[in-house]
Design an enzyme around this catalytic site. Structure first.
Site, PDB file in Angstrom:
ATOM      1  N   HIS A 100       1.182  -0.342  -1.949  1.00 15.77           N
ATOM      2  CA  HIS A 100       2.340   0.219  -2.350  1.00 15.77           C
ATOM      3  C   HIS A 100       2.875  -0.292  -3.576  1.00 15.77           C
ATOM      4  O   HIS A 100       2.668  -1.934  -3.665  1.00 15.77           O
ATOM      5  CB  HIS A 100       3.595   0.164  -1.452  1.00 15.77           C
ATOM      6  CG  HIS A 100       3.248   0.863   0.014  1.00 15.77           C
ATOM      7  ND1 HIS A 100       2.777   0.233   0.909  1.00 15.77           N
ATOM      8  CD2 HIS A 100       3.530   2.090   0.270  1.00 15.77           C
ATOM      9  CE1 HIS A 100       2.369   1.074   1.893  1.00 15.77           C
ATOM     10  NE2 HIS A 100       2.980   2.275   1.607  1.00 15.77           N
ATOM     11  N   ASP A 103       4.755  -3.699  -2.421  1.00 17.16           N
ATOM     12  CA  ASP A 103       3.688  -4.571  -2.155  1.00 17.16           C
ATOM     13  C   ASP A 103       3.474  -5.622  -2.797  1.00 17.16           C
ATOM     14  O   ASP A 103       3.381  -6.921  -2.628  1.00 17.16           O
ATOM     15  CB  ASP A 103       2.521  -4.006  -1.379  1.00 17.16           C
ATOM     16  CG  ASP A 103       2.873  -2.951  -0.268  1.00 17.16           C
ATOM     17  OD1 ASP A 103       3.796  -3.065   0.327  1.00 17.16           O
ATOM     18  OD2 ASP A 103       1.993  -2.321  -0.170  1.00 17.16           O
ATOM     19  N   GLU A 231      -0.169  12.028   3.155  1.00 13.61           N
ATOM     20  CA  GLU A 231      -0.411  11.629   4.572  1.00 13.61           C
ATOM     21  C   GLU A 231       0.487  12.186   5.641  1.00 13.61           C
ATOM     22  O   GLU A 231       1.651  11.928   5.730  1.00 13.61           O
ATOM     23  CB  GLU A 231      -0.197  10.024   4.607  1.00 13.61           C
ATOM     24  CG  GLU A 231      -0.899   9.413   5.769  1.00 13.61           C
ATOM     25  CD  GLU A 231      -0.857   7.939   5.442  1.00 13.61           C
ATOM     26  OE1 GLU A 231      -0.461   7.102   6.487  1.00 13.61           O
ATOM     27  OE2 GLU A 231      -1.171   7.539   4.421  1.00 13.61           O
ATOM     28  N   HIS A 270      -1.466   8.513  13.366  1.00  9.25           N
ATOM     29  CA  HIS A 270      -0.458   9.659  13.125  1.00  9.25           C
ATOM     30  C   HIS A 270      -1.135  10.904  13.865  1.00  9.25           C
ATOM     31  O   HIS A 270      -0.320  11.798  14.387  1.00  9.25           O
ATOM     32  CB  HIS A 270      -0.442   9.866  11.514  1.00  9.25           C
ATOM     33  CG  HIS A 270       0.262   8.714  10.947  1.00  9.25           C
ATOM     34  ND1 HIS A 270       0.346   9.132   9.517  1.00  9.25           N
ATOM     35  CD2 HIS A 270       0.476   7.733  11.066  1.00  9.25           C
ATOM     36  CE1 HIS A 270       1.070   7.747   9.059  1.00  9.25           C
ATOM     37  NE2 HIS A 270       1.234   6.793  10.158  1.00  9.25           N
ATOM     38  N   ASP A 295      -6.988   6.765   6.841  1.00 10.23           N
ATOM     39  CA  ASP A 295      -6.418   5.460   7.134  1.00 10.23           C
ATOM     40  C   ASP A 295      -7.136   5.082   8.666  1.00 10.23           C
ATOM     41  O   ASP A 295      -6.975   5.894   9.538  1.00 10.23           O
ATOM     42  CB  ASP A 295      -5.034   5.561   7.444  1.00 10.23           C
ATOM     43  CG  ASP A 295      -4.310   5.254   6.023  1.00 10.23           C
ATOM     44  OD1 ASP A 295      -5.229   5.187   4.870  1.00 10.23           O
ATOM     45  OD2 ASP A 295      -3.249   5.339   5.872  1.00 10.23           O
ATOM     46  N   ASP A 306       3.825   4.021  16.183  1.00 10.30           N
ATOM     47  CA  ASP A 306       2.801   3.745  15.436  1.00 10.30           C
ATOM     48  C   ASP A 306       2.585   2.209  15.546  1.00 10.30           C
ATOM     49  O   ASP A 306       3.037   1.572  14.746  1.00 10.30           O
ATOM     50  CB  ASP A 306       3.288   4.103  13.993  1.00 10.30           C
ATOM     51  CG  ASP A 306       2.276   4.262  12.933  1.00 10.30           C
ATOM     52  OD1 ASP A 306       0.985   4.319  13.462  1.00 10.30           O
ATOM     53  OD2 ASP A 306       2.343   4.623  11.826  1.00 10.30           O
ATOM     54  N   ASP A 308      -0.543   0.911  14.706  1.00  8.47           N
ATOM     55  CA  ASP A 308      -1.280   0.538  13.620  1.00  8.47           C
ATOM     56  C   ASP A 308      -2.387  -0.881  13.946  1.00  8.47           C
ATOM     57  O   ASP A 308      -2.445  -1.661  13.521  1.00  8.47           O
ATOM     58  CB  ASP A 308      -0.706  -0.031  12.308  1.00  8.47           C
ATOM     59  CG  ASP A 308       0.033   1.094  11.653  1.00  8.47           C
ATOM     60  OD1 ASP A 308      -0.396   2.167  11.818  1.00  8.47           O
ATOM     61  OD2 ASP A 308       0.960   0.810  11.163  1.00  8.47           O
ATOM     62  N   ASP A 338      -5.513   0.585   7.420  1.00  4.83           N
ATOM     63  CA  ASP A 338      -3.921   0.711   7.464  1.00  4.83           C
ATOM     64  C   ASP A 338      -3.734  -0.008   9.082  1.00  4.83           C
ATOM     65  O   ASP A 338      -3.148   0.877   9.886  1.00  4.83           O
ATOM     66  CB  ASP A 338      -3.434   2.111   7.601  1.00  4.83           C
ATOM     67  CG  ASP A 338      -1.768   1.998   7.353  1.00  4.83           C
ATOM     68  OD1 ASP A 338      -1.271   0.941   7.665  1.00  4.83           O
ATOM     69  OD2 ASP A 338      -1.426   3.254   7.305  1.00  4.83           O
TER      70      ASP A 338
END
Length: 440
Positions: A100, A103, A231, A270, A295, A306, A308, A338
Site C-alpha cells: 500500500h 506502507d 479484492e 475473504h 492472496d 480475518d 490472515d 497476505d
C-alpha cells in the site's frame, strides 16, 4: 546495516532435510507442466503484515520490537524499512512484493506532504528493485485506515474525501506503473455500510462506479499495461461491503459496463468470511471471466474475522491450483502472501518460518494439482456428465432452435422420461485424495 544477518539465504534442501530455514518442497527451478515452480507460483511477500504491522490487536498494543519501527525521522525510517524488506525478499528468494502507498511512505500532515514523501520513496524502491531484481506484483492505496475514511472513500458522503481518495489512487497507480508493477489492486475496505438507516445504497454504488471508471480512464491515459483488480470481501471493517464476493463484484462490473476492464484478486480468508470455499471463489472467477490474482492465506473457521494466517493446507490449495492450472495459469497475477505471523511470534526467524512453510505448501499443492490435470480423470468424468449437451438435441436448445413452447411440445411428443445419473462425488473425491497423497 543487516537486519537478518544471522539468517542465511533460504535454499532448497529436499524433503529429507530437517533444517527449518530451508525449502523442503519448493525447488524454484523444478519444471512442472512445462514451467518452473517459480514461473507457476509467482510468489510475492506483502509489505503491510511483514514490515508494518507492530503486533497489536484490538485488545493490546504492539508486541514486536522491529529495529526499522523505532522512533525517528519518518522518511529515514521508511528507507530503513525498505532496506529490511528487500533484504528479506532476497534471502527468501521470492521474485515479487506488494505494498500500500502508506506502507512504504509516511502519510504526512497534508495531501501535498503525502505526495512528496511517496515520490521520494518510490525513487528509493526503484533503486532497491534495480539492485535486487525483485519486482512489484501490485501496488494499491490505503483508503481505509485514516479516520477521514470512516464512512468510506469512493462511497463517502463528503466529495472532498472522494477527491482525497482519488489523489491517493492517482499517485499509487502512477507509482505502480513507474515501478513496473503488473497489477493494481482496489480493495474497498470501507466501501460499504454499518447501518442502512443513514445509507443511500444506489448513490453509494453510483459513486463507487464513477470512481472505478476514473481509475480505468487514468490507467489508459498513462499507458499502464497491467491489470486492475478488485479484492472481494464481505465485511470487516464495515458490516457489509459492496465487493462482497466474486459473483457480487462481477454483477457490479456488468451493471456499470466495467467487466472488460477490471478483474478480481481473490483472498482465501475473504472467501471463508463470505461463506465460500477458496476453490469456489477461484472457479467462479474463471467461469465469469474475471480471474486475476490470489492472496494466499487462511482463516480460522471458528473465528468470524480475518485472521490472515499463513496457508498450511495442501488439500485446500490443491483444488485451488487445479482450477488455476486447468485454465492456463497466472498471466499478470501471482500468489501474494497476505499473511502475518501470530502476535506471540516475536523473533525475526518467525517471519522466515511462516513464509518458508507456506511456500513449501504452495509447491506441494501445485505439484498435486498438476497430477490431476495430467491424468485428466476429473475433467473426463465432468465431460461425460454433460456429454448429452454436446449432442444435436442439446446444441439445438442452446443455439435457440427451440422456443419454450416448441420444446415443451417436443418433450410431450417424444414422451421424455429422463433418469437421474450418479454424480459420482465419492469417486471424484477419491481421485483427488489419490493425487494428493500419492496413491496413484
Amino acid at each position: 546495516m543487516s537486519y537478518f544477518e544471522h539468517i542465511p539465504a533460504i535454499r532448497y534442501e529436499g524433503p529429507q532435510s530437517d533444517n527449518p530455514l530451508a525449502y523442503h518442497h519448493y525447488d524454484a527451478e523444478k519444471r512442472v507442466l512445462g514451467k518452473t515452480l517459480a514461473e507457476h507460483l509467482r510468489i510475492a511477500v506483502c509489505y503491510w503484515h511483514t514490515f508494518v504491522w507492530p503486533g497489536h490487536d484490538i485488545f493490546g498494543q504492539g508486541a514486536f520490537q522491529r529495529p526499522w519501527q523505532q522512533p525517528g525521522d519518518a522518511l529515514e525510517r521508511a528507507r530503513l524499512k525498505a532496506d529490511a524488506a528487500f533484504e528479506f525478499f532476497t534471502k527468501l528468494g521470492t521474485p515479487f512484493y506488494t505494498f500500500h502507498d502508506t506502507d512504504v511512505a509516511p502519510e504526512g500532515d497534508s495531501l501535498r506532504e503525502y505526495a512528496a514523501n511517496f515520490a521520494r520513496m518510490v525513487d528509493y524502491l526503484g533503486e532497491r528493485q534495480q539492485a535486487s531484481g525483485v519486482r512489484l506484483l501490485w501496488g494499491t492505496a490505503n483508503l481505509f485506515s485514516h479516520p477521514r475514511f470512516a464512512a468510506g472513500a469512493a462511497t463517502n458522503p463528503n466529495p472532498d474525501v472522494f477527491a482525497w481518495a482519488a489523489a491517493q489512487v492517482c499517485h499509487a497507480l502512477d507509482a505502480t506503473h513507474r515501478l513496473g508493477g503488473e497489477n493494481y489492486v482496489l480493495w474497498g475496505g470501507r466501501e460499504g455500510y454499518e447501518t442502512l438507516l443513514n445509507t443511500d445504497l444506489k448513490r453509494e454504488r453510483d459513486q463507487f462506479a464513477r470512481f472505478l471508471s476514473m481509475v480505468v480512464e487514468h490507467k489508459h491515459r498513462i499507458g499502464f499495461k497491467g491489470a486492475l483488480l478488485i479484492e472481494p470481501k464481505p465485511q470487516e471493517p464495515t458490516k457489509h461491503q459492496y465487493d462482497y464476493d466474486v459473483a457480487t463484484v462481477h454483477g457490479f462490473l456488468v451493471q456499470y459496463g466495467l467487466q472488460n476492464e477490471i478483474r478480481v484478486n481473490i483472498e482465501a480468508n475473504h472467501a471463508t468470511l463470505a461463506g465460500h470455499s477458496f476453490h469456489h471463489e477461484i472457479a467462479n472467477a474463471f467461469a465469469l471471466g474475471v480471474f486475476g490474482s490470489v492472496d494466499a492465506n487462511r482463516g480460522d473457521p471458528q473465528n468470524g474475522w480475518d485472521t490472515d494466517q499463513f496457508p498450511n493446507s495442501v488439500e485446500e490449495l490443491t483444488l485451488a491450483f487445479y482450477e488455476i492450472l486447468r485454465h492456463g495459469g497466472f498471466t499478470t497475477g501471482g500468489m501474494n502472501f497476505d499473511a502475518k505471523v501470530r502476535r506471540q511470534s516475536v523473533d525475526p526467524e518467525d517471519l522466515f518460518y511462516g513464509h518458508v512453510g507456506a511456500i513449501d505448501v504452495l509447491a506441494l499443492a501445485l505439484e498435486r494439482a498438476a497430477v490431476l490435470v495430467e491424468n485428466d480423470r476429473l475433467d473426463a468424468l465432468r465431460r461425460q456428465r454433460y456429454a448429452q449437451w454436446d449432442d444435436a438435441f442439446g446444441q439445438k436448445i442452446l443455439s435457440g432452435g427451440y422456443t419454450l413452447q416448441s420444446l415443451a411440445e417436443d418433450a410431450l411428443a417424444r414422451g421424455v422420461d429422463p433418469r437421474h445419473a450418479s454424480g459420482a462425488q465419492e469417486r471424484l473425491e477419491n481421485i483427488v485424495n489419490q493425487a494428493i497423497y500419492g496413491l496413484r
